[in-house]
Design an enzyme around this catalytic site. Structure first.
Site, PDB file in Angstrom:
ATOM      1  N   GLU A 131      -1.412  13.557  -4.443  1.00  0.00           N
ATOM      2  CA  GLU A 131      -0.834  14.867  -4.719  1.00  0.00           C
ATOM      3  C   GLU A 131      -0.975  15.795  -3.512  1.00  0.00           C
ATOM      4  OE1 GLU A 131      -2.900  13.259  -6.680  1.00  0.00           O
ATOM      5  OE2 GLU A 131      -1.553  12.705  -8.308  1.00  0.00           O
TER       6      GLU A 131
ATOM      7  N   PRO B 258      -3.630  -7.581  -0.409  1.00  0.00           N
ATOM      8  CA  PRO B 258      -4.372  -7.122  -1.583  1.00  0.00           C
ATOM      9  C   PRO B 258      -4.780  -5.658  -1.465  1.00  0.00           C
ATOM     10  CG  PRO B 258      -5.791  -8.441  -0.178  1.00  0.00           C
ATOM     11  CD  PRO B 258      -4.403  -8.540   0.390  1.00  0.00           C
TER      12      PRO B 258
ATOM     13  N   GLY C  84      -5.097  -0.130   6.351  1.00  0.00           N
ATOM     14  CA  GLY C  84      -4.288   0.735   7.194  1.00  0.00           C
ATOM     15  C   GLY C  84      -3.077   0.096   7.831  1.00  0.00           C
ATOM     16  N   GLU C  85      -2.687  -1.112   7.394  1.00  0.00           N
ATOM     17  CA  GLU C  85      -1.548  -1.784   8.026  1.00  0.00           C
ATOM     18  C   GLU C  85      -0.381  -2.010   7.069  1.00  0.00           C
ATOM     19  OE1 GLU C  85      -3.122  -4.223  11.794  1.00  0.00           O
ATOM     20  OE2 GLU C  85      -3.361  -5.319   9.909  1.00  0.00           O
TER      21      GLU C  85
ATOM     22  N   ASN D 241       2.604   3.551  -5.298  1.00  0.00           N
ATOM     23  CA  ASN D 241       3.701   4.432  -4.881  1.00  0.00           C
ATOM     24  C   ASN D 241       4.917   3.642  -4.383  1.00  0.00           C
ATOM     25  OD1 ASN D 241       5.332   6.332  -3.641  1.00  0.00           O
ATOM     26  ND2 ASN D 241       3.650   7.466  -2.726  1.00  0.00           N
ATOM     27  N   PRO D 242       6.034   3.669  -5.123  1.00  0.00           N
ATOM     28  CA  PRO D 242       7.220   2.922  -4.672  1.00  0.00           C
ATOM     29  C   PRO D 242       7.929   3.585  -3.504  1.00  0.00           C
ATOM     30  CG  PRO D 242       7.736   4.170  -6.658  1.00  0.00           C
ATOM     31  CD  PRO D 242       6.260   4.337  -6.422  1.00  0.00           C
TER      32      PRO D 242
ATOM     33  N   GLU E 225       6.772   4.725  -0.745  1.00  0.00           N
ATOM     34  CA  GLU E 225       6.323   4.244   0.566  1.00  0.00           C
ATOM     35  C   GLU E 225       7.143   3.038   1.001  1.00  0.00           C
ATOM     36  OE1 GLU E 225       1.644   5.682   0.244  1.00  0.00           O
ATOM     37  OE2 GLU E 225       2.166   3.607  -0.198  1.00  0.00           O
TER      38      GLU E 225
END
Length: 433
Positions: free
Chosen positions: A71, A278, A320-321, A345-346, A348
């Site tokens: 958020e 994962p 982070g990748e 989150n789709p 992204e």
């Protein structure tokens, strides 16, 4: 806006106020302990009691309150646009988690600062409001703290509920407390929902229909995930012309379904590579063993290895990748959805140009997935068989994948247009200079 005096505080609200005063020491001990464990300086810990660590800037100040990481980051694009539209504006973001504070600090737009929010007690909220004196308060999604709302509105601060999203469970709970829900929603001058269904839910809870508008989904307009171009090029060259699909943010109990689908896909697509990322990379050893037990070959990213011609599963067990993997392949299954975990989150994926597959357990993004599926930007799968069919269809009929990606881009473009309307609506609520 209707006369606030027509909707009076309820007995439940008065009981809440009394309970929060009695429980304040316990609440303080709990939240302070969590912040200290994270290494937050003591002065900043006391922000939860309403003691500011930064001066109140001159000029008009918009205060955004968000629950946590997603958020908090979702409002940054909106703040950028507001700042461009009105260069005199100043901004304050409050969020309660150390992780959100750390991430926001790295991405703060101009004229923006972060504080931890006050506990929802009379004394803490009063200190906060007396110092910051916001000209507009914007509450993001469903983070509704009764005293924060009532005291801010009482201080003359116009309030907005932005990106409103409510789970069916929350709606059912609040509907049973209709009078209190109506009283709290009456504190808002404007409620901007993510979609039409949320507007229906808010009306059922007692919201004034005249103050309801459908707005943009802020998360759809967040900045894309970071991508290291050197790594992207290196992995892309190692894969070569092979077809690829991505299973991202998978959780325990989901990889079995993913691997079963991949084995079935290999029958018709023998050179297909699965890029498995994962949610918790520390499960790498467990997943490596699971892949071998499934009779598949793998290489692990955490060992700086690159996929070979014989590699069937590239285990991306690093942090982070994810942005790299989304940029590498537009066909993505989002985990956390094949079981009742809530999903991820789709947007992204879509911001990287991809289309999304999701399971039925993505309830945290239920409204978004319903709309994305309706417009053809996403598909739902329920089992290894349906996952195999969906991936196979997009692999063998690439024009259908291209269509889904086009629909995703169109959805994002509509959200951007609605963002402009949100900026206008917020500016109209601000007092004049």
């Amino acid at each position: 806006m209707s006369d606030q005096s027509q909707v009076r505080p309820t007995l439940l609200y008065h009981l809440y106020r009394g309970a929060s005063a009695l429980l304040a020491p316990l609440m303080w001990s709990k939240v302070a302990g969590k912040l200290r464990q994270h290494g937050v300086p003591e002065a900043r810990v006391r922000e939860r009691q309403g003691y500011a660590t930064l001066p109140r800037p001159a000029g008009r100040l918009i205060w955004f309150h968000a629950a946590s990481v997603g958020e908090s980051l979702s409002v940054l694009t909106l703040i950028h646009r507001l700042g461009e539209a009105a260069p005199d504006l100043e901004f304050l973001i409050t969020s309660g988690t150390p992780t959100s504070a750390d991430l926001i600090a790295k991405r703060l737009p101009p004229r923006t600062r972060h504080q931890f929010p006050p506990l929802d007690t009379g004394a803490a909220v009063a200190r906060f409001l007396n110092h910051w004196k916001p000209d507009l308060g914007v509450f993001v999604e469903s983070e509704l703290w009764p005293q924060m709302l009532v005291r801010a509105r009482g201080a003359g601060v116009p309030l907005v509920l932005l990106n409103a999203r409510l789970s069916p469970k929350s709606v059912a709970s609040w509907t049973k407390r209709h009078a209190t829900a109506r009283f709290l929603l009456d504190q808002f001058a404007l409620m901007l929902t993510q979609n039409a269904q949320t507007a229906v839910n808010l009306k059922a809870m007692g919201a004034d229909p005249a103050r309801l508008k459908e707005g943009s989904n802020l998360k759809a307009l967040s900045d894309p995930l970071p991508v290291d171009q050197n790594t992207l090029t290196e992995v892309r060259n190692a894969i070569g012309p092979r077809p690829v699909w991505v299973a991202s943010s998978t959780h325990e109990g989901e990889e079995e379904t993913v691997l079963a689908a991949h084995k079935a896909l290999l029958v018709d697509h023998p050179d297909l590579l699965l890029l498995l990322a994962p949610r918790h990379p520390n499960r790498g050893d467990q997943l490596e063993a699971m892949i071998a037990e499934a009779g598949l070959t793998s290489i692990r990213r955490s060992r700086d290895a690159l996929p070979r011609t014989s590699t069937q599963v590239y285990l991306a067990d690093t942090l982070g990748e994810v942005g790299i993997w989304y940029s590498l392949c537009p066909l993505v299954l989002l985990g956390g959805s094949l079981r009742e975990i809530g999903g991820h989150n789709p947007f992204e994926v879509m911001q990287a140009g991809g289309a999304v597959l999701t399971g039925p357990g993505g309830y945290n993004f239920a409204e978004s997935f319903a709309e994305l599926i309706e417009v053809g930007a996403a598909k739902e799968v329920t089992s290894a068989e349906t996952l195999t069919h969906a991936v196979g269809a997009w692999l063998t009929e690439p024009h259908t994948l291209d269509t889904a990606r086009d629909r995703a881009r169109g959805f994002l473009a509509r959200q951007s247009d609605q963002m402009d309307q949100t900026v206008t609506a917020l500016l109209e609520l601000l007092p004049q200079k």
